[in-house]
Motif scaffolding. Structure first.
Motif, short mmCIF file in Angstrom:
data_model
loop_
_atom_site.label_atom_id
_atom_site.label_comp_id
_atom_site.label_asym_id
_atom_site.label_seq_id
_atom_site.Cartn_x
_atom_site.Cartn_y
_atom_site.Cartn_z
N ASN A 106 0.82 -1.22 0.00
CA ASN A 106 0.00 0.00 0.00
C ASN A 106 0.86 1.27 0.00
N LYS A 107 1.98 1.22 0.78
CA LYS A 107 2.88 2.38 0.79
C LYS A 107 3.46 2.64 -0.61
N LYS A 108 3.87 1.52 -1.26
CA LYS A 108 4.41 1.67 -2.61
C LYS A 108 3.35 2.23 -3.56
N LEU A 109 2.12 1.69 -3.44
CA LEU A 109 1.04 2.18 -4.29
C LEU A 109 0.74 3.65 -4.02
N ASN A 110 0.78 4.04 -2.73
CA ASN A 110 0.52 5.44 -2.40
C ASN A 110 1.58 6.36 -3.00
N ARG A 111 2.86 5.93 -2.88
CA ARG A 111 3.92 6.73 -3.47
C ARG A 111 3.76 6.85 -4.98
N SER A 112 3.38 5.67 -5.62
CA SER A 112 3.16 5.70 -7.07
C SER A 112 1.99 6.61 -7.43
N LEU A 113 0.93 6.55 -6.61
CA LEU A 113 -0.24 7.39 -6.86
C LEU A 113 0.10 8.88 -6.69
N GLU A 114 0.87 9.20 -5.66
CA GLU A 114 1.26 10.60 -5.46
C GLU A 114 2.09 11.12 -6.63
N LYS A 115 2.95 10.24 -7.12
CA LYS A 115 3.78 10.63 -8.28
C LYS A 115 2.91 10.87 -9.50
N LYS A 116 1.91 9.95 -9.71
CA LYS A 116 1.02 10.10 -10.86
C LYS A 116 0.16 11.36 -10.73
N GLU A 117 -0.26 11.67 -9.49
CA GLU A 117 -1.04 12.88 -9.27
C GLU A 117 -0.23 14.13 -9.60
N ALA A 118 1.03 14.11 -9.20
CA ALA A 118 1.90 15.25 -9.52
C ALA A 118 2.06 15.41 -11.03
N ASP A 119 2.27 14.23 -11.71
CA ASP A 119 2.38 14.29 -13.17
C ASP A 119 1.10 14.81 -13.80
N PHE A 120 -0.05 14.34 -13.25
CA PHE A 120 -1.34 14.76 -13.78
C PHE A 120 -1.54 16.27 -13.60
N ASP A 121 -1.16 16.81 -12.43
CA ASP A 121 -1.29 18.25 -12.19
C ASP A 121 -0.43 19.05 -13.16
N TYR A 122 0.79 18.53 -13.37
CA TYR A 122 1.68 19.22 -14.30
C TYR A 122 1.10 19.23 -15.71
N LYS A 123 0.57 18.04 -16.14
CA LYS A 123 0.00 17.96 -17.49
C LYS A 123 -1.25 18.82 -17.60
N LEU A 124 -2.04 18.89 -16.52
CA LEU A 124 -3.25 19.70 -16.54
C LEU A 124 -2.90 21.20 -16.69
N GLU A 125 -1.86 21.61 -15.97
CA GLU A 125 -1.42 23.00 -16.08
C GLU A 125 -0.90 23.31 -17.49
N PHE A 126 -0.18 22.30 -18.03
CA PHE A 126 0.34 22.47 -19.39
C PHE A 126 -0.80 22.57 -20.41
N LEU A 127 -1.87 21.71 -20.20
CA LEU A 127 -3.02 21.74 -21.11
C LEU A 127 -3.78 23.07 -21.01
N ASP A 128 -3.87 23.63 -19.79
CA ASP A 128 -4.54 24.93 -19.65
C ASP A 128 -3.80 26.02 -20.43
N LYS A 129 -2.47 25.96 -20.35
CA LYS A 129 -1.69 26.94 -21.12
C LYS A 129 -1.91 26.78 -22.62
N LYS A 130 -1.90 25.48 -23.06
CA LYS A 130 -2.11 25.21 -24.48
C LYS A 130 -3.50 25.66 -24.92
N GLU A 131 -4.51 25.43 -24.04
CA GLU A 131 -5.88 25.80 -24.38
C GLU A 131 -6.01 27.32 -24.56
N SER A 132 -5.36 28.09 -23.66
CA SER A 132 -5.41 29.56 -23.79
C SER A 132 -4.72 30.02 -25.08
#
Length: 521
Positions: A106-132
């Protein structure tokens, strides 16, 4: 005078002296007796003391032996408890290890999930910039198009929508024409599908019969009590019910195997009562099986009553009600006979109502059309004719009797109800998955095996078990001795070999049991 007194006085003195001597002798004897008595008393006391010491030593020895025995038993109990505690501790350690491994995962999965969430936030911010950026480019392109065309965005949008409407109307008309042509070509096929789906939705659920029931146990410890010493309990159960009882490594379960659902249900209920009661021995088994058979017979009557009440059928003879109840434990080509008859009755009622006929009579005939399939004794007549005879015997009307007898064209149809019953019987049996031809022929083969055994003299009971691979025959000990039992087994096997077709081999076991019974009054 003096001469007479002296002798008299001498005599008196002699008597006194004699009396004194006698007293002295008596006293001497008494002293001697007292001494002997005291000596004897001392000897008795001495012997009693010796015996008391011996008894005391024996009791002390017995007490020591008892103490050692109790100590040994206590040590055994303590060892058993320590073993149980160690087993529990081992299981706890295993659980703790498993929990810790799961926590690590579960700890490993949580770390992996946190990493994926960070990647997702970064991609979301990048998509917002692209959309504008895209919105700015889109606005710039629209301005350029307005300058080139000389039209505003709203005017261009209106012209585009109008042109698309005309094009869409033309495409829609073409699509409608193609659809109509295709519908004309596949109308008959689609109609069949609709009818089939309708029948499936109207039909009641079908309980497909099988030959195995699973009896669940609270603990595997009960299996040993069911088997009994040297297997006597399980043999008594199989002999009383005719059901093969399979006790294997399946946890907390025993398998009951028999082609006859009534026998299987009797065995299941009997075993439930025995396990609940806790008293499991051959005499108790036979008593419980007899009571369960009576209970099943009563349940058959109750099932028949509930069925006729549910269908709204009144005035049915009690014997016919009992026959309807027996349908619950019979199958036709793998299709439960009671459910099939209920479905046919409902279909007959609906169809007769649509045609303006007597819906109650049609429903009655639909319910009773297969009663000839549950005879108490074997008959050579087809089941339709046998059912018609029963219906006539128990006072059913001529149109109902004719519908029962004619639903397989054994006799001429004389009423409009008869073809309705025939059609609804075909509808119920022809639904996909409703019947299984293979299962019916398999059950018939097992019945034929038992019938062959009953054809020999002295046979009391016969049960086909192990999916028809074994025929177990119980004979009367008064009519069949040990030599004849071996001869009977050979003769039955030869008749099976000559008269039947079957896969594999059939083992014939003849059981001859003797009992001596007396009653203490």
């Amino acid at each position: 005078m003096e001469g007479y007194v002296f002798p008299a006085l001498a005599g008196i003195i002699g008597l006194v002296i004699g009396f004194l001597i006698a007293k002295m002798l008596e006293k001497s004897k008494a002293n001697k007796l007292i001494q002997e008595t005291e000596k004897e008393a001392k000897n008795i006391l001495k012997e009693a003391k010796v015996e008391a010491d011996a008894i005391k030593k024996d009791k002390i020895f017995q007490a020591k032996e008892k103490f050692i025995e109790l100590k040994s038993e206590h040590e055994k109990v303590i060892l058993a408890r320590e073993k149980k505690v160690s087993d529990v501790e081992k299981r706890v350690r295993d659980k703790e290890s498993q929990v810790s491994s799961e926590l690590d995962k579960n700890k490993k999965l949580n770390r992996s999930l946190e990493k994926k969430e960070a990647d997702f936030d970064y991609k979301l911010e990048f998509l917002d910039k692209k959309e504008s950026e895209i919105e700015k480019l889109h606005k710039r392109h629209v301005d350029m198009l307005e300058q080139i065309s000389g039209l505003s965005a709203d005017e261009a949008k209106t012209e585009l929508v109008a042109s698309l409407k005309d094009e869409a109307k033309a495409d829609a008309m073409s699509f409608i024409q193609d659809t109509v042509e295709e519908a004309k070509m596949t109308a008959q096929q689609e109609a069949r599908k609709v009818v089939l789906n309708t029948i499936q939705r109207v039909g009641v659920e079908q309980a497909v019969e099988n030959c195995v029931s699973v009896f669940n146990l609270e603990s595997d410890d009960v299996k040993g009590r069911i088997i009994g010493r040297e297997g006597r309990n399980i043999r008594a159960l199989e002999a009383a019910t005719g059901v093969e009882i399979i006790v294997d490594d399946t946890p907390e379960a025993i398998i009951l195997s028999c082609f006859d659902p009534v026998r299987r249900e009797i065995a299941r209920l009997s075993m439930h009562k025995l396990v609940t009661d806790g008293r499991i021995h051959p005499a108790r088994i036979e008593e419980v099986v007899r009571k369960t058979e009576k209970q099943i017979n009563q349940e058959i009557i109750e099932v028949g009553k509930r069925t006729v009440i549910d269908l709204g059928i009144h005035g049915l003879h009690p014997e016919l009600i009992k026959t309807v109840g027996r349908m619950k434990y019979r199958s036709s080509y793998g299709q439960n006979l009671l459910q099939h008859s209920r479905e046919v009755a409902n279909l007959c009622g609906i169809m007769a109502a649509e045609m303006g006929l007597n819906a109650k009579a049609a429903k009655r005939a639909g319910l009773l059309h297969d009663i000839g399939k549950v005879p108490e004794t074997e008959s050579e007549l087809p089941h339709a004719l046998l059912g018609m005879q029963w219906a006539e015997k128990y006072g059913e009307k001529p149109n109902v009797c004719n519908a029962i007898g004619a639903h397989h064209d054994e006799i001429e149809m004389k009423s409009l109800i008869a073809p309705i019953v025939q059609v609804c019987d075909a509808i119920s049996g022809a639904r996909p998955g409703a019947r299984r031809q293979v299962l019916d022929s398999y059950i018939q083969r097992l019945k034929d095996l038992e019938d062959i055994a009953f054809g020999f003299n002295g046979v009391q009971k016969a049960y086909a078990i192990q999916a028809g691979r074994e025929l177990r025959v119980m004979v009367e000990s008064a009519k069949v001795n040990d030599t004849k039992a071996a001869e009977l087994s050979f003769n039955i096997s030869q008749k099976i070999q000559n008269d039947m077709t079957y896969p594999g081999q059939v083992k014939v076991t003849v059981i001859r049991e003797t009992r001596a019974v007396n009653v203490a009054k």
